[in-house]
Enzyme design. Structure first.
Site, mmCIF file in Angstrom:
data_model
loop_
_atom_site.group_PDB
_atom_site.id
_atom_site.type_symbol
_atom_site.label_atom_id
_atom_site.label_comp_id
_atom_site.label_asym_id
_atom_site.label_seq_id
_atom_site.Cartn_x
_atom_site.Cartn_y
_atom_site.Cartn_z
ATOM 1 C CB SER A 154 -29.928 -37.394 -14.468
ATOM 2 O OG SER A 154 -30.760 -38.469 -14.866
ATOM 3 C CG ASP A 199 -25.166 -44.586 -24.302
ATOM 4 O OD1 ASP A 199 -26.326 -44.913 -23.961
ATOM 5 O OD2 ASP A 199 -24.611 -43.544 -23.900
ATOM 6 C CG HIS A 238 -27.587 -41.504 -22.363
ATOM 7 N ND1 HIS A 238 -26.274 -41.901 -22.229
ATOM 8 C CD2 HIS A 238 -27.898 -40.804 -21.245
ATOM 9 C CE1 HIS A 238 -25.794 -41.440 -21.079
ATOM 10 N NE2 HIS A 238 -26.762 -40.773 -20.460
#
Length: 607
Positions: free
Chosen positions: A14, A186, A189
């Protein structure tokens, strides 16, 4: 298609994969490391779950492809682990389905080729406060660190079942101080620092894997390496020097040393002088000696003490204790300077069993009514002494804050003592060579206590600090050693006890001298506190010295004391002089044993 053909490494997952080529990401780092060795192919899809991956698995990895990947690094789980959205439209994948999806992905990848190797990355942790700050409160509620842990553990368990290499990102990233801000951009990530850690773990797996051929970059051939072999000047005009590439990559793989590392392994030069003094004989505490042969008896006793505590509290499960200790895992792991192989479950279990055993041992020692009549620890003459030895080994420690947490969670309403009192009561009553007490100022600085050996170091020498703070001058050992005794003109070192006595120096016991380093020399009289030489004395001194050697911000009080005694004692005759004055109480029987002990204690010790 361009040639020549190189091995293909496919990164499949992902957003952690999709974004791995930006912000100095781990994909770009791998591409740089494997330049001219392998092609790093990116197949990353932001927002995807294992459910999405299954839908396109045959298209991304067709079984009839002419060339199959040599390595697939797959990551799914972060989005799967999100809590269900009230609308029912979120990415949440129930845990059983996630496990089954990852199983199917593993089976499919294994079927591509006998030479296709697989690494699964577990879900990393998340920084919930940063998610709330960057996105929204609702986003933070849907994506929690605890849910990531559950899915990470499920992934790793599947890896063990399917014989697939797995990397525990959830634990590894949290072992770094300040991981919340250092490893993420963040809260979700990876930052450049977080990516470096991922690369380091991947390279570690590739280096240690028993794969033929090896996929570690050092073992793989460099494409067209022979072309510039006869043109060394080309390296300085644009071509990268292989040695510089090698060093640069090693530097890239480095992670910062945790500044709070305080629990070390004793270095080999110091250890080899008397290895038995640094090895547990009965009890393993902490990860360094966990699972070693010969310590099984106490492992069973740990379970018995845990059961005893649960029964006393009318509790049936350890779940609340495990959950509380998991919150301390990252902080606790960072206390250990050396590598060990316990995963997150094993580490939590170790903290629970070891922490509970220590607290219960201290309690049962102080409160006889808590003891089991058949408890071998209190039914034998030798076990308690052996446990004192093992609990004060530098390598055999658990962080003090873990013990404090266990005590707080299991404290009885009528229990008056805190952990410091429990511990000092235990050590003071059992074969300790001198008195332990904690000064008022030291007790107020509990944050300075790192583990039990640290507590003993502070308690053994806190009174000298009080004297200095009160402004009462006491000669330091260094000052004593440098005094002009003038008994030997041919030597700058301090004379031994026999020579001092022959020169007219008198030895006396220092009255009220509970602190070993409160040594006085006035008007030709040297007053020294009594020292009891017991079976464990050498081990106590050696581990306190090792503690000081690895913590140079501490005063080297034990090191200086041992150096002073080494000057006083050169032979059995010197021991006899001190023994006759009541300064040395030799329970070892042989004065030569004591002189040999002090003469060797300073080997490979640095001031």
């Amino acid at each position: 298609m361009v040639g020549p053909m190189r091995p293909q490494f496919v990164l499949f997952g992902s957003s952690i994969v999709q974004f791995s080529y930006g912000n100095e990401g781990w994909g770009s780092i791998l591409a740089d490391i494997y330049a001219r060795k392998a092609d790093i192919l990116l197949r990353g899809y932001s927002g995807w779950t294992s459910r999405h991956a299954l839908q396109v698995l045959d298209q991304v990895f067709p079984k009839d492809a002419v060339v199959q990947p040599s390595l697939v690094i797959a990551y799914f789980g972060g989005n799967d682990s999100m809590r269900p959205h009230p609308s029912g439209l979120g990415p949440h994948v129930p845990l059983p389905e996630y496990i089954e999806n990852m199983r199917k992905i593993s089976i499919h990848l294994k079927s591509l080729s006998e030479k296709t190797r697989i690494i699964f990355l577990s879900a990393p942790p998340v920084h919930e406060e940063k998610i709330r700050e960057t996105f929204s409160d609702s986003a933070a509620e849907l994506r929690t660190n605890e849910s990531c842990r559950i899915y990470a553990e499920a992934c790793l368990e599947l890896c063990r079942e399917m014989d697939v290499k797995g990397i525990d990102l959830w634990t590894t990233l949290q072992e770094n101080d300040g991981w919340q801000t250092a490893c993420f951009t963040d809260g979700i990530h990876l930052s450049a620092e977080g990516s470096k850690i991922v690369v380091k773990e991947i390279l570690k797996v590739l280096r240690e894997a028993d794969w033929e051929p090896s996929l570690h970059w050092k073992s793989m051939p460099t494409e067209f390496e022979h072309v510039l072999r006869n043109y060394p000047d080309m390296r300085s005009s644009g071509g990268a020097d292989p040695a510089s590439i090698c060093v640069d990559r090693k530097l890239l793989g480095l992670t910062p040393i945790a500044p709070k590392c305080r629990i070390f392994k004793v270095h080999q030069r110091l250890r080899k002088v008397n290895e038995a003094c640094y090895e547990p004989a009965l009890l393993a505490i902490g990860p360094y000696h966990h699972g070693k042969d010969g310590l099984a008896l106490m492992e069973e006793q740990k379970l018995r003490y845990l059961q005893s505590m649960l029964n006393r509290r009318n509790e049936k499960s350890v779940e609340k204790y495990i959950m509380a200790l998991r919150e301390l895992e990252g902080r606790a792991r960072s206390c250990y300077a050396e590598c060990f192989s316990l995963n997150t479950d094993e580490f939590a279990e170790m903290m629970l069993l070891d922490g509970c055993f220590i607290i219960e041992l201290f309690r049962k020692f102080g409160m006889g009514n808590l003891r089991d009549k058949c408890d071998p620890i209190f039914q034998t003459c030798w076990m308690l002494s052996g446990l004192v030895h093992d609990l004060l080994l530098l390598e055999n420690q658990l962080p003090f804050f873990v013990l404090t947490r266990m005590l707080e969670m299991t404290r009885c309403p009528s229990e008056p003592q805190d952990l410091i009192d429990l511990a000092l009561n235990f050590f003071n009553c059992l074969s300790f060579p001198w008195s332990l007490r904690l000064s008022h100022s030291s007790r107020n600085s509990i944050q300075n206590i790192e583990y039990l050996l640290s507590l003993v170091h502070i308690a053994a020498f806190s009174s000298i600090v009080e004297i200095e703070m009160a402004g009462k001058a006491v000669l330091t050992i260094k000052e004593l050693k440098s005094m002009p005794f003038a008994t030997r003109k041919d030597s700058k070192s301090m004379p031994c006890a026999t020579e001092l006595q022959e020169a007219g120096v008198q030895f006396k016991i220092l009255e009220g001298g509970n602190n070993l380093i409160n040594i006085k020399f006035t008007n030709g009289i040297m007053e020294i506190p009594p020292l009891f030489i017991l079976d464990n004395t050498e081990a106590f001194l050696r581990n306190l010295i090792a503690y000081e050697q690895y913590n140079r911000d501490k005063d080297l009080r034990v090191t200086e004391y041992v150096s002073f005694m080494d000057c006083l004692i050169n032979s059995p005759k010197d021991v006899e002089v001190l023994r006759r004055q009541g300064i040395v109480h030799n329970y070892m029987g042989d004065d030569e044993v004591v002189s040999t002990m002090f003469n060797k204690l300073g080997h490979y010790v640095y001031h």
